[in-house]
Design a protein around this motif. Sequence first.
Motif, PDB file in Angstrom:
ATOM      1  N   SER A 100       0.794  -1.069  -0.068  1.00 19.20           N
ATOM      2  CA  SER A 100      -0.263  -0.186  -0.214  1.00 19.20           C
ATOM      3  C   SER A 100       0.868   1.010   0.076  1.00 19.20           C
ATOM      4  O   SER A 100       0.492   2.269  -0.747  1.00 19.20           O
ATOM      5  N   HIS A 118       1.099   4.165  -2.993  1.00 20.61           N
ATOM      6  CA  HIS A 118       0.632   5.534  -2.692  1.00 20.61           C
ATOM      7  C   HIS A 118       2.220   6.818  -3.352  1.00 20.61           C
ATOM      8  O   HIS A 118       2.043   7.280  -3.259  1.00 20.61           O
ATOM      9  N   THR A 150       1.909   6.374  -7.421  1.00 22.87           N
ATOM     10  CA  THR A 150       1.116   6.927  -7.381  1.00 22.87           C
ATOM     11  C   THR A 150       1.383   8.776  -7.217  1.00 22.87           C
ATOM     12  O   THR A 150       1.251   9.590  -8.676  1.00 22.87           O
TER      13      THR A 150
END
Length: 100
Positions: A71, A75, A78
Amino acid sequence: MTAKKYDDRRDGRRAEKQLQSWFTSVPQADHLNQELTEALTTFLAGYGKSPSTACRISVTSDFYQSQNNRSADDHVLTHLLIAVASRLSPEERVRLRAAL
């Protein structure tokens, strides 16, 4: 441990304590908990059963950590994609959006 050695004086607290060194309880708000609870519910439904209201979902600590790292990596990725996309021409941004 054998069934013969496991007698009425044992109640699982010792085993629970030991298992905590290898497993992590997945918080109910975590997407992984929801996914695994749904899978457990589906599995048990095949036997006409449902999970106990006291059910707790746990996974190996290594697996849980790898999910959290993924995760965090997503992040960062992104943010990188946003930074790169912000440097594209408007036409290329449209093309990028269409591809996503």
